[in-house]
Enzyme design. Structure first.
Site, PDB file in Angstrom:
ATOM      1  N   GLY A   1     115.738  32.874 -37.394  1.00  0.00           N
ATOM      2  CA  GLY A   1     115.831  33.269 -38.875  1.00  0.00           C
ATOM      3  C   GLY A   1     114.364  33.404 -39.472  1.00  0.00           C
TER       4      GLY A   1
ATOM      5  N   ARG B   1     120.840  37.804 -45.088  1.00  0.00           N
ATOM      6  CA  ARG B   1     122.251  37.467 -44.691  1.00  0.00           C
ATOM      7  C   ARG B   1     123.428  37.997 -45.572  1.00  0.00           C
ATOM      8  NH1 ARG B   1     120.837  31.536 -42.224  1.00  0.00           N
ATOM      9  NH2 ARG B   1     120.501  32.139 -40.155  1.00  0.00           N
TER      10      ARG B   1
ATOM     11  N   GLY C   1     120.164  30.114 -34.376  1.00  0.00           N
ATOM     12  CA  GLY C   1     120.701  29.013 -33.148  1.00  0.00           C
ATOM     13  C   GLY C   1     121.937  29.672 -32.328  1.00  0.00           C
TER      14      GLY C   1
ATOM     15  N   LYS D   1     108.459  25.155 -32.291  1.00  0.00           N
ATOM     16  CA  LYS D   1     108.639  24.143 -31.092  1.00  0.00           C
ATOM     17  C   LYS D   1     109.226  24.619 -29.599  1.00  0.00           C
ATOM     18  CE  LYS D   1     110.622  20.063 -32.587  1.00  0.00           C
ATOM     19  NZ  LYS D   1     111.767  19.383 -32.908  1.00  0.00           N
TER      20      LYS D   1
HETATM   21  P1  ADP Z   1     112.695  31.582 -35.596  1.00  0.00           P
HETATM   22  O1  ADP Z   1     113.299  30.755 -36.831  1.00  0.00           O
HETATM   23  O2  ADP Z   1     112.476  32.990 -35.656  1.00  0.00           O
HETATM   24  O3  ADP Z   1     113.498  31.014 -34.338  1.00  0.00           O
HETATM   25  P2  ADP Z   1     111.038  29.081 -35.422  1.00  0.00           P
HETATM   26  O4  ADP Z   1     111.816  28.242 -36.485  1.00  0.00           O
HETATM   27  O5  ADP Z   1     111.088  28.631 -34.037  1.00  0.00           O
HETATM   28  O6  ADP Z   1     111.506  30.646 -35.327  1.00  0.00           O
HETATM   29  O7  ADP Z   1     109.278  28.789 -35.991  1.00  0.00           O
HETATM   30  C1  ADP Z   1     109.074  29.590 -36.972  1.00  0.00           C
HETATM   31  C2  ADP Z   1     107.769  28.734 -37.613  1.00  0.00           C
HETATM   32  O8  ADP Z   1     106.765  28.634 -36.662  1.00  0.00           O
HETATM   33  C3  ADP Z   1     106.857  29.585 -38.847  1.00  0.00           C
HETATM   34  O9  ADP Z   1     107.286  28.920 -39.912  1.00  0.00           O
HETATM   35  C4  ADP Z   1     105.475  29.794 -38.473  1.00  0.00           C
HETATM   36  O10 ADP Z   1     104.885  29.458 -39.423  1.00  0.00           O
HETATM   37  C5  ADP Z   1     105.606  28.650 -37.289  1.00  0.00           C
HETATM   38  N1  ADP Z   1     104.276  28.569 -36.345  1.00  0.00           N
HETATM   39  C6  ADP Z   1     103.982  30.015 -35.832  1.00  0.00           C
HETATM   40  N2  ADP Z   1     103.050  29.778 -34.993  1.00  0.00           N
HETATM   41  C7  ADP Z   1     102.334  28.509 -35.521  1.00  0.00           C
HETATM   42  C8  ADP Z   1     101.404  27.594 -35.260  1.00  0.00           C
HETATM   43  N3  ADP Z   1     100.294  28.151 -34.386  1.00  0.00           N
HETATM   44  N4  ADP Z   1     101.152  26.578 -35.588  1.00  0.00           N
HETATM   45  C9  ADP Z   1     101.944  25.811 -36.193  1.00  0.00           C
HETATM   46  N5  ADP Z   1     103.351  26.608 -36.806  1.00  0.00           N
HETATM   47  C10 ADP Z   1     103.386  27.712 -36.213  1.00  0.00           C
HETATM   48 MG    MG Z   2     113.255  28.705 -37.664  1.00  0.00          MG
END
Ligand code: ADP
Ligand code: MG
Length: 401
Positions: free
Chosen positions: A358, A39, A382, A204
């Site tokens: 992120g 960033r 976000g 999530k």
């Molecule tokens: P982003 O920041 O790219 O939007 P998120 O914050 O929604 O992504 O999610 C990222 C997290 O999801 C990572 O830390 C990763 O470890 C976790 N993750 C991915 N697959 C799984 C899984 N099968 N079980 C638990 N956590 C997971």
């Molecule tokens: Mg994230």
């Protein structure tokens, strides 16, 4: 929306809202070290361009969630150092976001100087729900400078003093980063080249329901991996063992599967899964079919057949948006799915490829992919999601007025 080129900045004090919210870890002797400076690097072109044009550049930014109180561990000091290294100049950090000392420091600036205001969220008014409180902080910020440049894409979905209120009080423009982000997401939303494929993952489902609902109106294919896929697999009636599951979202996922079918969107779920006994890189692992996850096991990555399936669905795409890792990429045994998705985007040189989120952007760097292989890596998790949800972002809207 006015841009940097529309402002006459020479000799002027320009407040730039940047997004310098980088991850930190404990370093030696109680210091804090930056683990991913993406960033900060993304903020450099705008800051450099202003300084080169002889502006006095005053940067406002936040770090973490200090909740309106000064917290030494959330000082922007390590960021000021890194910013200075990248700009090749000395960056002075103020003691407080506003106040007498800060104002005196800004008043003493020479053309081309860069000052970083201490963590703007140390001030409770920054994120206040009360417009008058935010306005009081925005007044103090505005009184120190002549104009405002909004370049923190990661915060444009927030109605905050240094994002929206200050823009209402000063001549303003979008910085290069906000401009590029807005252009990319507008293109994807309104006029994507097709096939338009979105890959979703991450932790999530509930975080991303709004996005999925909106995407189903527009995309040709939606590939779902990561922690969120287990709620979809459960909606198909599969056992998911100890995998991440949001039981209260199963019904909604059933509805989304049905909507996809009705609207002709190809909704693609993993067909095999790398499961482990525990949430650890050292745990016993095996690959099972997506409908064969046993109790006592948890899904931690998409399996090799799913990688084939997903990369095949990405190969002929002309627009690819990726948000959310396909597995727990932070652990090497569960990084293959995420790496394959990212690599498929790089390999597809015909497509416009956008990374949002992120952790996804961090994964690109941590897994050693070439950032230049992507059309755009968004700095706003976000904000990029809200853009894809079709929401109006207050920090963008204010720049258009
Ligand atoms: P982003 O920041 O790219 O939007 P998120 O914050 O929604 O992504 O999610 C990222 C997290 O999801 C990572 O830390 C990763 O470890 C976790 N993750 C991915 N697959 C799984 C899984 N099968 N079980 C638990 N956590 C997971
Ligand atoms: Mg994230």
């Amino acid at each position: 929306m006015l841009t940097l080129d529309d402002l006459d900045v020479t000799g002027k004090r320009v407040l730039v809202r940047a997004d310098l919210n980088v991850p930190l870890a404990d370093g030696p002797d109680g210091t804090r070290v930056i683990t991913d400076d993406g960033r900060i690097r993304a903020s450099i072109p705008t800051l450099k361009s202003l300084a080169d044009r002889g502006a006095k550049v005053v940067v406002a930014a936040h770090l973490g969630r200090p909740k309106g109180q000064p917290k030494p561990e959330l000082s922007l000091a390590p960021v000021a150092d890194r910013l200075g290294e990248l700009l090749g100049t000395n960056v002075t950090l103020t003691n407080a976001p506003t106040g007498e000392d800060t104002k005196a420091l800004v008043d003493a600036m020479e053309d081309g100087d860069v000052v970083l205001l201490e963590n703007i969220r140390f001030d409770p008014r920054e994120a206040s729900k009360d417009a008058a409180e935010r306005g009081a902080l925005a007044d103090e910020l505005a009184a120190m400078v002549d104009m405002f440049v909004s370049d923190g894409f990661g915060v444009v979905h927030r109605k905050q003093a240094s994002v929206t209120d200050v823009a209402e009080r000063l001549p303003h423009a979008a910085g290069g980063l906000v401009l590029k982000e807005a252009q990319v997401f507008r293109k994807v939303l309104s006029d994507p080249d097709r096939p338009y494929v979105v890959v979703l993952g991450g932790a999530k489902v509930s975080d991303k329901l709004g996005v999925i609902t909106n995407l189903l109106k527009n995309v040709d294919r939606l590939l779902i991996g990561g922690g969120m896929c287990y709620t979809f697999l459960a909606a198909k009636g599969y056992n998911v063992g100890n995998s991440l599951l949001e039981a209260d979202q199963i019904g909604i996922c059933e509805g989304l599967i049905a909507t996809a079918q009705e609207s002709g969107v190809e909704l693609v779920l993993p067909v095999d899964i790398v499961v482990g006994r525990e949430f650890s890189n050292d745990t016993e692992i095996k690959v099972v079919p997506a409908d064969g996850i046993e109790d006592g096991w948890m899904g931690l990555d998409i399996g090799p057949e799913s990688i084939e399936l997903f990369t095949g669905k990405l190969a002929d795409a002309r627009t690819i948006v990726w948000n959310g890792p396909a597995g727990v990429f932070e652990m090497s045994n569960f990084a293959a799915g995420t790496k394959a998705v990212a690599q498929a985007m790089v390999d597809n040189t015909e497509a416009m490829t956008v990374v949002g989120g992120g952790d996804s952007a961090a994964a690109v760097r941590i897994l050693g992919l070439d950032e230049a292989g992507f059309s755009h890596i968004s700095t706003g998790g976000g904000a990029s999601l809200e853009f894809l949800e079709g929401k109006e972002l207050p920090g963008i809207a204010v720049l258009e007025s």
